[in-house]
Design a protein around this motif. Sequence first.
Motif, PDB file in Angstrom:
ATOM      1  N   GLU B 134      51.526  31.207  66.954  1.00  0.00           N
ATOM      2  CA  GLU B 134      50.583  32.385  66.842  1.00  0.00           C
ATOM      3  C   GLU B 134      51.231  33.825  67.091  1.00  0.00           C
ATOM      4  O   GLU B 134      50.482  34.797  66.618  1.00  0.00           O
ATOM      5  N   GLY B 135      52.409  33.662  67.072  1.00  0.00           N
ATOM      6  CA  GLY B 135      53.286  35.035  67.410  1.00  0.00           C
ATOM      7  C   GLY B 135      53.048  35.624  68.629  1.00  0.00           C
ATOM      8  O   GLY B 135      53.565  36.785  68.954  1.00  0.00           O
ATOM      9  N   GLU B 136      52.479  34.781  69.685  1.00  0.00           N
ATOM     10  CA  GLU B 136      52.199  35.040  71.055  1.00  0.00           C
ATOM     11  C   GLU B 136      53.494  34.788  71.875  1.00  0.00           C
ATOM     12  O   GLU B 136      54.218  33.926  71.643  1.00  0.00           O
ATOM     13  N   ALA B 137      53.905  35.745  72.948  1.00  0.00           N
ATOM     14  CA  ALA B 137      55.081  35.746  73.575  1.00  0.00           C
ATOM     15  C   ALA B 137      54.953  34.592  74.533  1.00  0.00           C
ATOM     16  O   ALA B 137      54.124  34.502  75.263  1.00  0.00           O
ATOM     17  N   VAL B 138      56.014  33.680  74.669  1.00  0.00           N
ATOM     18  CA  VAL B 138      55.897  32.678  75.351  1.00  0.00           C
ATOM     19  C   VAL B 138      56.965  33.092  76.622  1.00  0.00           C
ATOM     20  O   VAL B 138      56.656  32.745  77.640  1.00  0.00           O
ATOM     21  N   MET B 139      57.911  33.672  76.301  1.00  0.00           N
ATOM     22  CA  MET B 139      58.890  34.220  77.460  1.00  0.00           C
ATOM     23  C   MET B 139      59.432  35.478  76.579  1.00  0.00           C
ATOM     24  O   MET B 139      59.751  35.546  75.374  1.00  0.00           O
ATOM     25  N   THR B 140      59.784  36.521  77.599  1.00  0.00           N
ATOM     26  CA  THR B 140      60.468  37.585  77.158  1.00  0.00           C
ATOM     27  C   THR B 140      61.571  37.886  78.081  1.00  0.00           C
ATOM     28  O   THR B 140      61.342  37.726  79.521  1.00  0.00           O
ATOM     29  N   MET B 141      62.573  38.708  77.877  1.00  0.00           N
ATOM     30  CA  MET B 141      63.541  38.922  78.945  1.00  0.00           C
ATOM     31  C   MET B 141      64.579  40.313  78.223  1.00  0.00           C
ATOM     32  O   MET B 141      64.662  40.563  77.047  1.00  0.00           O
ATOM     33  N   LYS B 142      65.200  40.840  79.166  1.00  0.00           N
ATOM     34  CA  LYS B 142      66.120  41.911  78.501  1.00  0.00           C
ATOM     35  C   LYS B 142      67.451  41.720  79.086  1.00  0.00           C
ATOM     36  O   LYS B 142      67.799  41.924  80.336  1.00  0.00           O
ATOM     37  N   GLY B 143      68.450  41.398  78.292  1.00  0.00           N
ATOM     38  CA  GLY B 143      69.515  40.803  78.416  1.00  0.00           C
ATOM     39  C   GLY B 143      70.552  42.077  78.366  1.00  0.00           C
ATOM     40  O   GLY B 143      70.239  43.070  77.416  1.00  0.00           O
ATOM     41  N   LEU B 144      71.615  42.237  78.998  1.00  0.00           N
ATOM     42  CA  LEU B 144      72.505  43.046  78.949  1.00  0.00           C
ATOM     43  C   LEU B 144      73.978  42.572  78.472  1.00  0.00           C
ATOM     44  O   LEU B 144      74.285  41.255  78.914  1.00  0.00           O
ATOM     45  N   VAL B 145      74.659  42.766  77.236  1.00  0.00           N
ATOM     46  CA  VAL B 145      75.880  42.329  76.976  1.00  0.00           C
ATOM     47  C   VAL B 145      77.071  43.349  76.712  1.00  0.00           C
ATOM     48  O   VAL B 145      76.406  44.396  76.192  1.00  0.00           O
ATOM     49  N   ILE B 146      78.216  42.931  76.565  1.00  0.00           N
ATOM     50  CA  ILE B 146      79.374  43.725  76.581  1.00  0.00           C
ATOM     51  C   ILE B 146      79.769  43.382  75.031  1.00  0.00           C
ATOM     52  O   ILE B 146      79.971  42.319  74.818  1.00  0.00           O
ATOM     53  N   ILE B 147      79.872  44.638  74.311  1.00  0.00           N
ATOM     54  CA  ILE B 147      80.426  44.350  73.033  1.00  0.00           C
ATOM     55  C   ILE B 147      81.529  45.513  72.856  1.00  0.00           C
ATOM     56  O   ILE B 147      81.693  46.262  73.104  1.00  0.00           O
ATOM     57  N   ALA B 148      82.461  44.855  71.821  1.00  0.00           N
ATOM     58  CA  ALA B 148      83.795  45.534  71.740  1.00  0.00           C
ATOM     59  C   ALA B 148      83.503  46.407  70.542  1.00  0.00           C
ATOM     60  O   ALA B 148      82.650  46.359  69.769  1.00  0.00           O
ATOM     61  N   CYS B 149      83.947  47.729  70.809  1.00  0.00           N
ATOM     62  CA  CYS B 149      84.062  48.565  69.816  1.00  0.00           C
ATOM     63  C   CYS B 149      85.032  48.224  68.647  1.00  0.00           C
ATOM     64  O   CYS B 149      85.851  47.445  68.704  1.00  0.00           O
TER      65      CYS B 149
END
Lengths: 154, 154
Positions: B134-149
Amino acid sequence: MQSEKELLYFEDLNAGSVFDLGTVALTRDEIVTFARQYDPQPFHLDEVAAIPIFGGLIASGWQTVSLFQRLLVDGFLGDVVCLGSPGVNDIHFLRPTFAGKPLSGRLTIGEKRLSKSRPDRGSVTLKCAMLDEEGEAVMTMKGLVIIACTPKGP
Amino acid sequence: MQSEKELLYFEDLNAGSVFDLGTVALTRDEIVTFARQYDPQPFHLDEVAAIPIFGGLIASGWQTVSLFQRLLVDGFLGDVVCLGSPGVNDIHFLRPTFAGKPLSGRLTIGEKRLSKSRPDRGSVTLKCAMLDEEGEAVMTMKGLVIIACTPKGP
């Protein structure tokens, strides 16, 4: 015959109490098996890819967290009347998890809050830490769990 | 012969960009297998124990998160030069994950921050959501990742 386990309720938990949850280690096979299924990034699958970044193959952070969860269930949640978890905050991946490295779980009971809408339960903050052999934190997080209150007599 | 994959670097990611990561579902066997290893609470192992609390057997929240991670690697992290993750914030378990229930991953790129100490990389916030049919959120989170330039030319 086993005697029935004494269950802990919301009222039985005290902020500041510390639980040592035991020690485990992951094998290289367990790291790769988890990574193939859930986190197939090169540094979780392939030693050669992992060396320049981490110095060796490392476990998925989610496997370290899941391993902590196992220690938590065996050493704490299995003894309390837990009704689930609304969420987790502040997961910090502080050090890599390498194969064969012993990791110990430590739980400190944090803030307790009785539910306003449902007085038969309350939320408890679980301050979680996975420590290495030197006692340095590898992973820390703050989980929230819902714990049942002691059943009222008839 | 496969052509080489075009990799994305820190500069290529734009705040607000949305990635649909595909849809998966867990079987009852997969739920119980994960729970036996990492989260052996009764409501992840036993339908009868789960019904009064959740209406049926539910997956470990860590399995829902790990399943999201798989979608994230297949649909995003596999195409960027990711150097690991310092942590994750604000995991919310909003709805239970039942067997056979299709779950779709959605990623929105959040805040970007170039590293002050190491100018060859930056951190990017990943706003993650697992959605039901139904498009309802089951789980949400905010991840932080390190990305190369993007690598500097010679």
